[in-house]
Write a protein that holds these residues in place. Structure first.
Motif, PDB file in Angstrom:
ATOM      1  N   LEU A 138      17.885 -12.262  -4.757  1.00  0.00           N
ATOM      2  CA  LEU A 138      18.061 -13.597  -4.171  1.00  0.00           C
ATOM      3  C   LEU A 138      17.741 -13.487  -2.690  1.00  0.00           C
ATOM      4  CD1 LEU A 138      21.394 -15.213  -5.466  1.00  0.00           C
ATOM      5  CD2 LEU A 138      19.069 -16.103  -5.730  1.00  0.00           C
ATOM      6  N   GLU A 139      16.707 -14.180  -2.275  1.00  0.00           N
ATOM      7  CA  GLU A 139      16.134 -14.022  -0.928  1.00  0.00           C
ATOM      8  C   GLU A 139      16.226 -15.331  -0.140  1.00  0.00           C
ATOM      9  OE1 GLU A 139      14.903 -12.613   1.973  1.00  0.00           O
ATOM     10  OE2 GLU A 139      13.432 -11.421   0.845  1.00  0.00           O
ATOM     11  N   ALA A 140      16.868 -15.296   1.027  1.00  0.00           N
ATOM     12  CA  ALA A 140      16.895 -16.488   1.894  1.00  0.00           C
ATOM     13  C   ALA A 140      15.737 -16.480   2.886  1.00  0.00           C
ATOM     14  CB  ALA A 140      18.226 -16.546   2.649  1.00  0.00           C
ATOM     15  N   GLY A 141      15.015 -15.354   2.952  1.00  0.00           N
ATOM     16  CA  GLY A 141      13.920 -15.213   3.924  1.00  0.00           C
ATOM     17  C   GLY A 141      14.377 -14.383   5.107  1.00  0.00           C
ATOM     18  N   SER A 142      13.498 -13.488   5.543  1.00  0.00           N
ATOM     19  CA  SER A 142      13.855 -12.615   6.658  1.00  0.00           C
ATOM     20  C   SER A 142      14.141 -13.442   7.908  1.00  0.00           C
ATOM     21  CB  SER A 142      12.711 -11.634   6.922  1.00  0.00           C
ATOM     22  OG  SER A 142      13.122 -10.707   7.896  1.00  0.00           O
ATOM     23  N   GLY A 143      15.265 -13.143   8.559  1.00  0.00           N
ATOM     24  CA  GLY A 143      15.631 -13.848   9.786  1.00  0.00           C
ATOM     25  C   GLY A 143      16.253 -15.222   9.545  1.00  0.00           C
ATOM     26  N   ALA A 144      16.618 -15.541   8.296  1.00  0.00           N
ATOM     27  CA  ALA A 144      17.238 -16.845   8.002  1.00  0.00           C
ATOM     28  C   ALA A 144      18.495 -17.039   8.852  1.00  0.00           C
ATOM     29  CB  ALA A 144      17.586 -16.932   6.522  1.00  0.00           C
ATOM     30  N   GLY A 173      18.329 -11.502   3.382  1.00  0.00           N
ATOM     31  CA  GLY A 173      17.883 -12.605   4.231  1.00  0.00           C
ATOM     32  C   GLY A 173      19.032 -13.176   5.030  1.00  0.00           C
ATOM     33  N   GLY A 174      19.022 -12.964   6.341  1.00  0.00           N
ATOM     34  CA  GLY A 174      20.016 -13.581   7.217  1.00  0.00           C
ATOM     35  C   GLY A 174      21.381 -12.911   7.247  1.00  0.00           C
ATOM     36  N   ILE A 175      21.491 -11.699   6.685  1.00  0.00           N
ATOM     37  CA  ILE A 175      22.784 -10.988   6.751  1.00  0.00           C
ATOM     38  C   ILE A 175      22.803 -10.199   8.066  1.00  0.00           C
ATOM     39  CG2 ILE A 175      24.273  -9.268   5.650  1.00  0.00           C
ATOM     40  CD1 ILE A 175      22.951 -10.047   2.958  1.00  0.00           C
ATOM     41  N   THR A 210      19.435  -5.434   4.524  1.00  0.00           N
ATOM     42  CA  THR A 210      19.384  -5.900   5.914  1.00  0.00           C
ATOM     43  C   THR A 210      18.118  -5.347   6.582  1.00  0.00           C
ATOM     44  OG1 THR A 210      20.734  -4.078   6.767  1.00  0.00           O
ATOM     45  CG2 THR A 210      21.903  -6.079   6.145  1.00  0.00           C
ATOM     46  N   GLY A 211      17.433  -6.243   7.276  1.00  0.00           N
ATOM     47  CA  GLY A 211      16.208  -5.854   7.964  1.00  0.00           C
ATOM     48  C   GLY A 211      16.272  -6.219   9.433  1.00  0.00           C
ATOM     49  N   THR A 212      16.257  -7.527   9.722  1.00  0.00           N
ATOM     50  CA  THR A 212      16.215  -8.004  11.106  1.00  0.00           C
ATOM     51  C   THR A 212      17.366  -7.445  11.942  1.00  0.00           C
ATOM     52  OG1 THR A 212      15.189 -10.035  10.303  1.00  0.00           O
ATOM     53  CG2 THR A 212      16.112 -10.101  12.522  1.00  0.00           C
ATOM     54  N   ALA A 213      18.584  -7.460  11.394  1.00  0.00           N
ATOM     55  CA  ALA A 213      19.748  -7.005  12.157  1.00  0.00           C
ATOM     56  C   ALA A 213      19.593  -5.542  12.562  1.00  0.00           C
ATOM     57  CB  ALA A 213      21.023  -7.190  11.332  1.00  0.00           C
TER      58      ALA A 213
HETATM   59  C1  1GP Z   1      13.857  -9.957   3.807  1.00  0.00           C
HETATM   60  O1  1GP Z   1      15.884 -10.076   2.624  1.00  0.00           O
HETATM   61  C2  1GP Z   1      15.175  -9.317   3.531  1.00  0.00           C
HETATM   62  O2  1GP Z   1      13.032  -9.839   2.708  1.00  0.00           O
HETATM   63  C3  1GP Z   1      15.934  -9.007   4.793  1.00  0.00           C
HETATM   64  O3  1GP Z   1      16.169 -10.149   5.588  1.00  0.00           O
HETATM   65  O4  1GP Z   1      15.460  -9.494   7.875  1.00  0.00           O
HETATM   66  O5  1GP Z   1      17.078 -11.361   7.547  1.00  0.00           O
HETATM   67  O6  1GP Z   1      17.753  -9.000   7.141  1.00  0.00           O
HETATM   68  P1  1GP Z   1      16.639  -9.979   7.123  1.00  0.00           P
END
Ligand code: 1GP
Length: 247
Positions: free
Chosen positions: A172-178, A203-205, A224-227
């Motif tokens: 379940l993906e909200a999109g990176s940086g949501a 996405g957005g965690i 988690t990616g962006t964080a």
């Molecule tokens: C993106 O779900 C991942 O595909 C990670 O999202 O970059 O918001 O952590 P974030």
């Protein structure tokens, strides 16, 4: 089944897996390897590598090669299309964007990439990929008919269809940086629908509370990616997430 079994055993043992997403297009391969090393020191269970734009070819291969010198946890491809396959990864989330309007993201890229997955001996992990509002870059690139945040039953229906297709994982993906992660009501509804299947949420965690809420609602794995990319101290940031989701 090695990587899938490894992840599933961690779910059994700890309740939840932490996955660190690294986009090879966001930094130089040397920096990506440093981030991966710090993430493993912080307690992440595996590294996902991929992105919607530019995560392919030499930059993808070099990133994986340098990373593998630094870490001993599995590396899992998270491809944007058939160009996101690399022989240097251990496994691939072999995913279909079930709520896309574009057949290329449902099955054509997968067909073009499948022979390479076999040739390289990468472990495929079958996964239903579902994009929820706001969806971000991947929602646009993948031409997703975004799942409305207020309609958990629609997400659950797609997830159930995925599990009937034999996909053992649902993402379940909200999109990176949501701005906000997938709503907990939706996480709960999807987990309930797929029963023995494994649920990944991303996405957005950004903090421990959001990660803990997703895990409590039924997520088996948190991404988690962006964080992590934004963190001054990657190891400490990962440790924050890991302590929030593991029982
Ligand atoms: C993106 O779900 C991942 O595909 C990670 O999202 O970059 O918001 O952590 P974030």
């Amino acid at each position: 089944m090695q990587v899938e079994e490894y992840l599933n055993n961690i779910v059994k043992r700890d309740g939840c897996v932490h996955l660190t997403l690294i986009d090879p297009a966001s930094q130089k391969p040397e920096r990506a390897a440093e981030i991966a090393k710090a993430a493993v020191e912080g307690g992440t269970d595996a590294i996902m590598i991929g992105g919607s734009t530019g995560a392919m070819g030499q930059v993808l291969d070099q990133t994986l090669q340098l990373m593998k010198e630094q870490i001993d946890v599995p590396t899992i491809l998270f491809p944007g299309d058939s160009a996101g396959v690399s022989s240097y990864a251990d496994a691939i989330f072999f995913m279909s964007l079930l709520n896309s309007r574009d057949i290329n993201y449902i099955v054509t890229n997968q067909a073009m990439g499948a022979p390479l997955v076999r040739k390289f001996g990468i472990e495929p992990i079958p996964m239903a990929y579902l994009i929820v509002e706001p969806g971000g870059t991947v929602g646009w690139v993948g031409d997703a008919r975004l799942l409305p945040r207020t309609k958990p039953e629609l997400a659950a229906a797609y997830a159930l269809a995925g599990s009937y297709f034999g996909m053992r994982y649902v993402y379940l993906e909200a999109g990176s940086g949501a701005d906000n992660p997938v709503p907990v009501e939706m996480v709960g509804a999807v987990k309930h629908a797929i029963d023995k299947g494994h649920l990944i949420v991303g996405g957005g965690i950004r903090d421990r509370n959001a990660a803990a809420a997703c895990a409590k609602a039924g997520a088996d794995m948190i991404v988690t990616g962006t964080a992590v990319e934004d963190a001054g101290d990657v190891r400490a940031k990962i440790a924050e997430f890991v302590s929030a989701i593991k029982s």
